[in-house]
Design a protein around this motif. Structure first.
Motif, mmCIF file in Angstrom:
data_model
loop_
_atom_site.group_PDB
_atom_site.id
_atom_site.type_symbol
_atom_site.label_atom_id
_atom_site.label_comp_id
_atom_site.label_asym_id
_atom_site.label_seq_id
_atom_site.Cartn_x
_atom_site.Cartn_y
_atom_site.Cartn_z
ATOM 1 N N VAL A 38 23.739 -2.097 -63.066
ATOM 2 C CA VAL A 38 23.615 -3.045 -61.770
ATOM 3 C C VAL A 38 23.867 -2.220 -60.465
ATOM 4 O O VAL A 38 22.433 -2.345 -59.757
ATOM 5 C CB VAL A 38 24.556 -4.002 -62.057
ATOM 6 N N GLN A 39 24.570 -1.608 -60.534
ATOM 7 C CA GLN A 39 24.544 -0.660 -59.108
ATOM 8 C C GLN A 39 23.862 -0.133 -59.075
ATOM 9 O O GLN A 39 23.554 0.377 -58.013
ATOM 10 C CB GLN A 39 26.277 -0.158 -59.015
ATOM 11 N N GLU A 40 23.560 1.018 -59.198
ATOM 12 C CA GLU A 40 22.357 2.204 -59.137
ATOM 13 C C GLU A 40 21.991 1.042 -59.168
ATOM 14 O O GLU A 40 20.134 1.150 -59.134
ATOM 15 C CB GLU A 40 22.866 2.494 -60.789
ATOM 16 N N THR A 41 20.993 -0.398 -59.861
ATOM 17 C CA THR A 41 20.202 -0.754 -59.688
ATOM 18 C C THR A 41 19.833 -1.572 -57.617
ATOM 19 O O THR A 41 18.417 -0.788 -57.298
ATOM 20 C CB THR A 41 19.955 -1.992 -60.215
ATOM 21 N N LEU A 42 21.296 -1.849 -57.671
ATOM 22 C CA LEU A 42 21.061 -2.278 -56.330
ATOM 23 C C LEU A 42 21.057 -1.481 -55.321
ATOM 24 O O LEU A 42 20.435 -1.594 -54.155
ATOM 25 C CB LEU A 42 22.912 -3.133 -55.865
ATOM 26 N N VAL A 43 21.434 -0.020 -55.768
ATOM 27 C CA VAL A 43 21.662 1.223 -54.563
ATOM 28 C C VAL A 43 20.159 1.236 -54.405
ATOM 29 O O VAL A 43 19.155 1.538 -53.572
ATOM 30 C CB VAL A 43 22.424 2.231 -54.928
ATOM 31 N N LYS A 44 19.194 1.569 -54.916
ATOM 32 C CA LYS A 44 17.730 1.555 -55.592
ATOM 33 C C LYS A 44 17.292 0.478 -55.267
ATOM 34 O O LYS A 44 16.391 1.142 -53.615
ATOM 35 C CB LYS A 44 17.246 2.096 -56.953
ATOM 36 N N ALA A 45 17.614 -0.388 -54.737
ATOM 37 C CA ALA A 45 16.915 -1.815 -54.464
ATOM 38 C C ALA A 45 17.217 -1.554 -52.988
ATOM 39 O O ALA A 45 15.603 -1.286 -51.808
ATOM 40 C CB ALA A 45 17.228 -2.938 -55.093
ATOM 41 N N TRP A 46 18.045 -1.394 -52.754
ATOM 42 C CA TRP A 46 18.596 -1.637 -50.682
ATOM 43 C C TRP A 46 18.070 -0.283 -50.616
ATOM 44 O O TRP A 46 17.132 -0.807 -49.431
ATOM 45 C CB TRP A 46 20.037 -1.492 -51.161
ATOM 46 N N SER A 47 17.478 1.045 -51.435
ATOM 47 C CA SER A 47 17.369 1.725 -50.481
ATOM 48 C C SER A 47 15.877 1.799 -50.488
ATOM 49 O O SER A 47 14.892 2.953 -49.397
ATOM 50 C CB SER A 47 17.271 3.474 -51.152
ATOM 51 N N ASN A 48 15.258 1.073 -51.483
ATOM 52 C CA ASN A 48 13.975 1.182 -51.006
ATOM 53 C C ASN A 48 13.241 -0.510 -50.748
ATOM 54 O O ASN A 48 12.228 -1.386 -51.411
ATOM 55 C CB ASN A 48 12.747 1.406 -52.840
ATOM 56 N N LEU A 49 14.202 -1.251 -50.212
ATOM 57 C CA LEU A 49 13.815 -2.575 -49.561
ATOM 58 C C LEU A 49 12.302 -2.179 -48.727
ATOM 59 O O LEU A 49 12.268 -3.256 -48.685
ATOM 60 C CB LEU A 49 15.123 -3.049 -48.375
ATOM 61 N N GLY A 50 12.239 -1.532 -47.908
ATOM 62 C CA GLY A 50 11.033 -1.316 -47.919
ATOM 63 C C GLY A 50 9.913 -1.527 -48.477
ATOM 64 O O GLY A 50 8.697 -2.271 -47.839
ATOM 65 N N SER A 51 10.187 -1.682 -49.640
ATOM 66 C CA SER A 51 8.264 -1.345 -50.581
ATOM 67 C C SER A 51 8.795 -2.588 -50.865
ATOM 68 O O SER A 51 7.854 -2.892 -51.716
ATOM 69 C CB SER A 51 9.091 -0.050 -51.221
ATOM 70 N N PHE A 52 9.721 -3.291 -50.642
ATOM 71 C CA PHE A 52 9.530 -4.914 -51.358
ATOM 72 C C PHE A 52 8.964 -5.709 -50.924
ATOM 73 O O PHE A 52 8.372 -6.046 -49.559
ATOM 74 C CB PHE A 52 10.439 -5.382 -51.489
ATOM 75 N N THR A 53 8.383 -6.468 -51.359
ATOM 76 C CA THR A 53 6.896 -7.277 -50.210
ATOM 77 C C THR A 53 7.487 -8.827 -49.820
ATOM 78 O O THR A 53 8.109 -9.420 -51.337
ATOM 79 C CB THR A 53 5.214 -7.303 -50.528
ATOM 80 N N GLU A 54 8.225 -9.223 -48.558
ATOM 81 C CA GLU A 54 8.553 -10.562 -49.378
ATOM 82 C C GLU A 54 7.506 -11.625 -49.627
ATOM 83 O O GLU A 54 6.608 -11.770 -49.307
ATOM 84 C CB GLU A 54 9.512 -10.702 -47.120
ATOM 85 N N GLY A 55 8.283 -12.598 -50.191
ATOM 86 C CA GLY A 55 7.304 -13.536 -50.818
ATOM 87 C C GLY A 55 7.285 -13.377 -52.266
ATOM 88 O O GLY A 55 7.155 -14.479 -52.529
#
Length: 190
Positions: A38-55
């Motif tokens: 979970v920690q690795e997932t959150l770190v990876k997600a946080w560092s790639n948050l710009g690639s996530f499309t809101e909505g």
């Protein structure tokens, strides 16, 4: 990304942690490893948050990241000798007097005996409440494949639990499939 969107994304990330942790625990079978995943997932997600499309579906995005991390490590470790952490200690511990706890241990043991694909499908559809379509998207397979995996996992889990209840037939109450949590997984997708 605006500050308001950033706050809502943070809230979504934080809100997904319990589900991520449950999914990680079902995949790894080890609470410490699950927390690491979970920690690795959150770190990876946080560092790639710009690639996530809101909505779009944040949970599906996070589950996919966690799944990919798990399988990447699985491929790296498959040639290593498995370390049965906690299994020997569990056998040496005195048996608790509560049958439900022992039933849960049997269930947990049976769940870990499923193939990773079947376990993943059963957890996503049965325990996490996702639709077959959402689970198929996360796993990158066809909806029919997901339905088949859930069905095979449900049948195999039922067989394993039936064997566990026969092994423990020393006068104790056998596993009761009407218990809500276990029954929910066994009936996944019906």
């Amino acid at each position: 990304m605006n500050p308001q969107g950033s706050a809502s994304l943070k809230a979504e990330l934080l809100g997904a942690i319990p589900s991520l942790r449950a999914f990680a625990m079902s995949l790894s079978g080890n609470i410490d490893r699950a927390d690491d995943l979970v920690q690795e997932t959150l770190v990876k997600a946080w560092s790639n948050l710009g690639s996530f499309t809101e909505g779009t579906n944040m949970s599906a995005w996070l589950f996919t990241i966690l799944r990919n991390i798990f399988y990447s490590e699985y491929r790296k470790r498959r040639r290593e000798v498995a370390d049965p952490e906690g299994q020997i200690a569990a056998r040496l511990a005195s048996a608790p007097s509560q049958n439900s706890h022992m039933d849960f241990l049997d269930f947990q043991d049976a769940l870990q005996q499923l193939s990773p694909d079947q376990r993943e499908a059963l957890i996503l559809v049965g325990a996490s409440g996702m639709s077959y379509e959402e689970a198929a998207d996360i796993c990158g397979c066809a909806v029919g494949t997901m339905k088949s995996r859930v069905n095979r996992a449900r049948n195999r889990l039922g067989q394993l639990l039936a064997m566990a209840s026969e092994d423990g037939a020393d006068g104790d109450t056998a596993w009761n499939p009407a218990e809500p949590a276990m029954d929910k997984l066994l009936r996944a997708g019906e």
